[in-house]
Design an enzyme around this catalytic site. Structure first.
Site, PDB file in Angstrom:
ATOM      1  CG  ASP A 182      -2.711   5.698  11.515  1.00  0.00           C
ATOM      2  OD1 ASP A 182      -2.515   4.667  10.832  1.00  0.00           O
ATOM      3  OD2 ASP A 182      -3.052   6.779  11.002  1.00  0.00           O
ATOM      4  CB  SER A 183       1.318   5.526   9.310  1.00  0.00           C
ATOM      5  OG  SER A 183       0.080   5.783   8.687  1.00  0.00           O
ATOM      6  CB  CYS A 210      -1.597   1.860  10.751  1.00  0.00           C
ATOM      7  SG  CYS A 210      -0.784   2.005   9.155  1.00  0.00           S
ATOM      8  CD  GLU A 266      -1.736  12.194   4.564  1.00  0.00           C
ATOM      9  OE1 GLU A 266      -0.615  12.692   4.387  1.00  0.00           O
ATOM     10  OE2 GLU A 266      -1.959  11.249   5.328  1.00  0.00           O
ATOM     11  CB  CYS A 293      -6.670   2.628   3.601  1.00  0.00           C
ATOM     12  SG  CYS A 293      -5.617   4.077   3.807  1.00  0.00           S
ATOM     13  CG  HIS A 296      -6.029   8.518   4.987  1.00  0.00           C
ATOM     14  ND1 HIS A 296      -5.264   7.842   5.896  1.00  0.00           N
ATOM     15  CD2 HIS A 296      -5.448   9.736   4.833  1.00  0.00           C
ATOM     16  CE1 HIS A 296      -4.253   8.606   6.268  1.00  0.00           C
ATOM     17  NE2 HIS A 296      -4.341   9.754   5.638  1.00  0.00           N
TER      18      HIS A 296
HETATM   19  N1  DGL Z   1      -2.605   4.425   7.910  1.00  0.00           N
HETATM   20  C1  DGL Z   1      -2.385   3.866   6.614  1.00  0.00           C
HETATM   21  C2  DGL Z   1      -3.257   2.613   6.438  1.00  0.00           C
HETATM   22  O1  DGL Z   1      -4.291   2.471   7.069  1.00  0.00           O
HETATM   23  C3  DGL Z   1      -2.644   4.858   5.502  1.00  0.00           C
HETATM   24  C4  DGL Z   1      -1.643   5.988   5.444  1.00  0.00           C
HETATM   25  C5  DGL Z   1      -0.237   5.497   5.188  1.00  0.00           C
HETATM   26  O2  DGL Z   1       0.055   5.006   4.079  1.00  0.00           O
HETATM   27  O3  DGL Z   1       0.571   5.610   6.115  1.00  0.00           O
HETATM   28  O4  DGL Z   1      -2.913   1.765   5.670  1.00  0.00           O
END
Ligand code: DGL
Length: 272
Positions: A11-12, A74, A159, A191, A193
């Site tokens: 993930d990012s 992600c 965040e 997403c 989050h």
């Molecule tokens: N992990 C990203 C997503 O699911 C959200 C956070 C980001 O923008 O890196 O799109």
């Protein structure tokens, strides 16, 4: 020494830990490496070429750790990079390995749930711009109408610990109102989050709109995938070992990581 060939989860940042938590709950026997690219997160507003480059680097790193299979938790990376990874990079470099994303499982689940064929998607700007959810939903049923909303404020609010704030309430109303007005009956939380916001989202949408949150769905789809692909399943080591890696070890990862994963985690910094 144990021969490890884990499942890689990418993930990012730490949002993917929520998906990962559900995977570990359902499939506790496997070994896993979770990699969060916190040094370069968020990906959501980055250019497509950049998201591709970062995703390829992360995938490359995880395959060098001998991962048998990688899940891109992600949505932005799954939307902006996965097709190219699958169609070019894997074929050239790792023809026997697989990288799976979160967009197709969520789209399949939403397509099963919708009755009026009007589906809403909330996601980052990158995911919305890629139109990945539209593409996958239309592939399943071309009569499905998809309404997307980019919600750039939600990730930073979470965040910075503001998920229970008035700002969040307003930001959510602004994202959801246009979709409700389109009479969607199903909403994809596209997403990592947004799973944390499920209850707040339900308060605004009401019970009439079904909410597709990715954690459990992705875990179930992975279980099913491994049942159908024994040649990959057999390669995965099964010692219930988990390693958490990040490209930037911050207090935030340690703290929010534990919130997303549901318990204390120990994280190691790596360069990819
Ligand atoms: N992990 C990203 C997503 O699911 C959200 C956070 C980001 O923008 O890196 O799109």
């Amino acid at each position: 020494m144990l021969k490890k060939s884990p499942i890689g989860i990418f993930d990012s940042g730490f949002g993917g830990l929520e998906v990962f938590r559900e995977i570990v709950k359902l499939l506790p026997e496997y070994d896993y490496i979770y990699l969060g690219d916190t040094a370069r997160a968020p990906y959501g507003a980055r250019a497509q070429a950049e998201i591709y480059k970062f995703t390829e680097q992360a995938v490359d790193f995880l395959f060098k750790q001998d991962c048998a299979l990688i899940i891109s938790a992600c949505n932005t990376a799954s939307s902006e990079a996965l097709r190219k990874i699958q169609q070019n990079y894997l074929i050239k470099n790792y023809p026997d390995k697989r990288v799976l994303g979160v967009v197709i499982p969520a789209a399949e689940s939403a397509a099963e749930l919708t009755k009026n064929k009007k589906i809403g998607v909330i996601a980052t700007q990158g995911t919305v711009a890629s139109e990945s959810f539209i593409r996958e939903l239309k592939k399943i049923d071309k009569n499905i109408e998809v309404y997307q909303m980019a919600c750039p404020l939600l990730v930073p609010l979470i965040e910075t610990g503001k998920e229970n704030s008035k700002e969040m309430e307003l930001a959510l109303e602004e994202c959801l109102k246009p979709l409700i007005e389109k009479h969607i009956d199903t909403l994809i939380l596209g997403c990592t989050h947004y799973g944390l916001l499920s209850d707040k989202i339900r308060d605004i949408t009401g019970k009439g709109i079904k909410i597709v949150s990715e954690g459990k769905i992705v875990a179930e789809k992975l279980k099913d995938y491994l049942k159908r692909h024994r040649e990959i399943e057999e390669k995965i080591s099964k010692n219930s070992l988990i390693e958490f890696l990040t490209t930037d070890l911050t207090e935030k990862f340690q703290k929010l990581g534990s919130v997303f994963f549901g318990c204390e985690i120990e994280v190691k910094k790596v360069d990819i």
